[in-house]
Design a protein around this motif. Structure first.
Motif, PDB file in Angstrom:
ATOM      1  N   VAL A 356       2.384   0.195  -1.700  1.00 12.14           N
ATOM      2  CA  VAL A 356       3.380  -0.765  -2.435  1.00 12.14           C
ATOM      3  C   VAL A 356       4.612  -0.928  -1.370  1.00 12.14           C
ATOM      4  N   VAL A 357       4.844  -2.338  -1.122  1.00 13.52           N
ATOM      5  CA  VAL A 357       5.724  -2.880  -0.056  1.00 13.52           C
ATOM      6  C   VAL A 357       7.158  -3.228  -0.866  1.00 13.52           C
ATOM      7  N   HIS A 358       8.162  -3.093  -0.498  1.00 18.70           N
ATOM      8  CA  HIS A 358       9.470  -3.701  -1.035  1.00 18.70           C
ATOM      9  C   HIS A 358      10.068  -4.066   0.254  1.00 18.70           C
ATOM     10  N   ASP A 359      10.784  -5.384   0.260  1.00 20.91           N
ATOM     11  CA  ASP A 359      11.850  -5.918   1.103  1.00 20.91           C
ATOM     12  C   ASP A 359      12.604  -6.779   0.316  1.00 20.91           C
ATOM     13  N   PRO A 360      13.970  -6.946   0.866  1.00 20.68           N
ATOM     14  CA  PRO A 360      14.842  -7.512   0.135  1.00 20.68           C
ATOM     15  C   PRO A 360      14.887  -9.194   0.142  1.00 20.68           C
ATOM     16  N   MET A 361      14.082  -9.718   1.412  1.00 14.70           N
ATOM     17  CA  MET A 361      14.064 -11.181   1.634  1.00 14.70           C
ATOM     18  C   MET A 361      12.549 -11.504   1.663  1.00 14.70           C
ATOM     19  N   ALA A 362      11.729 -10.657   2.320  1.00 11.61           N
ATOM     20  CA  ALA A 362      10.289 -11.215   2.823  1.00 11.61           C
ATOM     21  C   ALA A 362       9.140 -11.172   2.105  1.00 11.61           C
ATOM     22  N   LEU A 363       9.267 -10.732   0.735  1.00 10.43           N
ATOM     23  CA  LEU A 363       8.248 -10.663  -0.037  1.00 10.43           C
ATOM     24  C   LEU A 363       7.220 -11.771  -0.045  1.00 10.43           C
ATOM     25  N   ASP A 364       8.105 -13.014  -0.579  1.00 10.25           N
ATOM     26  CA  ASP A 364       7.247 -14.039  -0.638  1.00 10.25           C
ATOM     27  C   ASP A 364       6.302 -14.459   0.533  1.00 10.25           C
ATOM     28  N   LYS A 365       6.894 -14.282   1.698  1.00  8.97           N
ATOM     29  CA  LYS A 365       5.961 -14.695   3.065  1.00  8.97           C
ATOM     30  C   LYS A 365       4.821 -13.522   2.976  1.00  8.97           C
ATOM     31  N   ALA A 366       5.525 -12.130   2.995  1.00  8.51           N
ATOM     32  CA  ALA A 366       4.439 -11.156   3.053  1.00  8.51           C
ATOM     33  C   ALA A 366       3.161 -11.257   2.191  1.00  8.51           C
ATOM     34  N   ARG A 367       3.413 -11.617   0.858  1.00  4.87           N
ATOM     35  CA  ARG A 367       2.464 -11.915   0.026  1.00  4.87           C
ATOM     36  C   ARG A 367       1.260 -13.067   0.325  1.00  4.87           C
ATOM     37  N   LYS A 368       1.924 -14.032   1.076  1.00  6.48           N
ATOM     38  CA  LYS A 368       1.007 -15.003   1.703  1.00  6.48           C
ATOM     39  C   LYS A 368      -0.093 -14.556   2.935  1.00  6.48           C
ATOM     40  N   SER A 369       0.719 -13.388   3.598  1.00  2.00           N
ATOM     41  CA  SER A 369       0.005 -12.968   4.828  1.00  2.00           C
ATOM     42  C   SER A 369      -0.836 -11.912   4.463  1.00  2.00           C
ATOM     43  N   HIS A 370      -0.468 -11.161   3.688  1.00  2.54           N
ATOM     44  CA  HIS A 370      -1.264  -9.758   3.313  1.00  2.54           C
ATOM     45  C   HIS A 370      -1.431  -9.759   1.615  1.00  2.54           C
ATOM     46  N   PRO A 371      -2.171 -10.666   1.211  1.00  3.55           N
ATOM     47  CA  PRO A 371      -2.358 -10.847  -0.399  1.00  3.55           C
ATOM     48  C   PRO A 371      -3.087  -9.559  -0.942  1.00  3.55           C
TER      49      PRO A 371
END
Length: 457
Positions: A356-371
């Protein structure tokens, strides 16, 4: 002055906004209509501190606008900055300059008046000289089209400050047109030079090497202290105390020398591989052979965290719930390119963990790269029923988190601080078992001669 900025990614959008801030009239050019539309509304398609404020200010004032038209750029600009991405080639380590060359081909037919084209991208040495000759052959203005190279030294998260208050401005000049081109660029940067920024002129090749050498040195410094962290872990020593002692030596200094999970992002990893490839093409590959170990040390830090996580989970990650704080490659950005945090998350997932990953800013881009990973918007909720917490990107929110309040939520109060930024005393007083890369192992454990954790007697 009338300036154009060709390529409006992170570098280009920042440079365009800062040039408008200096008082110039700026036209940004990008082939992506959606990005152009967004920028004209005063919104960057990525997060960079203070950038949106500059974009709004100067798109409203009329000093800054964006277009997809190279024809408009050619008729508008006196100086044309090239700020295209130069990614790693699909095969091998070489740098791909195709975006840069494509932009030059599209711009050249529209340069009908004397113009100065200024490269800011990171390129292999020799690129600028070839491009200078190419421009004079195909430009409508012919020999009156000059080329200079002005490498950027921006850091994501401080890019505005780095542009307006640079450590130095380096300009590589073609010897035939040096005096005229230097005067032009001094005029562009006059407000910055008045504040005392050094203005260094070189030949084209040296200016290309300056950026590559700077990134190689920084990567080496980071990997050096992480190599010391490996030694400290084996010797039950503390790399942070070691770092402080080294930093007092003025020949070494503290800048950039921070142990932890290592570097990532879109520049350092790509640039050191490109630098090695460029040296090999010149027949001097051995001169940069040490960068292979720099890269290897950096990769080992990620593997070390995965190994520690497995040890903390009893030697088996299958089905274990692991909370990860951080997705961006560094704090104060939403850039997830070659993110050490996501590399660790992906490796744990492949070994069977429920990540389970949390990030204040980068979640949208992280979802795209690591769905395939699970993401959580709430810092506290990300730790629910966690068997282990990993601190992998040094956001200030994580340093402010209250370990006492997280205790009732987790399955097991184990934390690995891969950035060395959490308050170890506070976390331990709250009942957590706290581990940190490069520091003596957690109480009751030691590192054996084979590098494995063993029980102290």
């Amino acid at each position: 002055m009338r300036l154009t900025v060709i390529g409006c990614g992170h570098l280009g959008a920042t440079h365009a906004a800062c040039m408008a801030e200096l008082g110039h009239d700026v036209l940004g050019v990008d082939t992506d209509p959606e990005r152009v539309h967004l920028l004209n509304r005063g919104k960057a398609p990525f997060f960079e501190a203070e950038l949106d404020e500059l974009l709004v200010r100067h798109t409203c004032s009329g000093k800054l606008r964006f277009t997809t038209s190279y024809a408009q750029a050619g008729s508008f600009g006196e100086v044309h900055f090239l700020t295209l991405g130069t990614p790693r080639a699909d095969r091998g380590n070489a740098t791909d300059v195709s975006h840069l060359l494509s932009a030059v081909r599209q711009l050249s037919p529209h340069l009908r008046q004397p113009s100065l084209v200024v490269g800011r991208s990171t390129v292999p040495v020799g690129t600028a000289a070839r491009m200078a000759g190419y421009l004079k052959r195909i430009s409508s203005a012919g020999p009156e089209t000059h080329l200079a190279w002005n490498p950027e030294f921006l850091r994501e998260s401080t890019a505005i400050h780095d542009t307006l208050y640079p450590d130095r401005i380096v300009v590589g000049l073609d010897s035939e047109d040096a005096a005229v081109d230097e005067a032009m660029l001094r005029q562009v940067y006059r407000p910055i030079l008045r504040k005392g920024a050094p203005f260094l002129t070189t030949d084209l090749a040296t200016s290309e090497l300056v950026k590559c050498a700077a990134n190689a040195f920084l990567a080496t410094k980071i990997s050096f202290i992480n190599a010391m962290a490996e030694l400290c872990e084996a010797a039950n020593a503390d790399v942070y105390q070691l770092t402080e002692a080294l930093a007092h030596d003025e020949r070494i200094g503290a800048g950039g020398m921070w142990p932890g999970l290592g570097f990532g992002g879109g520049c350092l990893p790509k640039d050191i591989h490109g630098f090695m490839a460029a040296a090999a093409s010149l027949g001097t590959g051995q001169s940069l052979a040490f960068l292979r170990e720099v890269d290897a040390v950096n990769t080992r830090r990620r593997s070390r965290v995965v190994w520690l996580a497995r040890q903390r989970c009893g030697g088996n990650l299958d089905g274990k719930r692991i909370a990860i704080w951080g997705a961006a490659f560094k704090p104060m950005t939403d850039d997830v390119r070659d993110s050490p945090a996501l590399a660790v998350a992906h490796s744990l997932f492949r070994k069977g963990a429920r990540v389970v990953v949390h990030d204040p800013m980068a979640l949208d881009k992280a979802r795209k790269s690591h769905p395939h990973l699970t993401f959580c918007e709430d810092l506290t909720e990300s730790t629910v029923e966690a068997d282990l917490l990993l601190h992998l990107t040094d956001w200030p929110q994580y340093r402010r988190a209250a370990p006492e309040q997280l205790m009732p939520r987790v399955a097991r109060p184990y934390v690995i601080d891969a950035r060395g930024a959490l308050d170890a005393g506070r976390w331990r007083r709250a009942g957590w078992t706290y581990d940190c890369l490069g520091r003596p192992p957690f109480p009751g454990q030691a590192v054996g001669p084979d590098g494995h954790l063993t029980r102290n007697r």
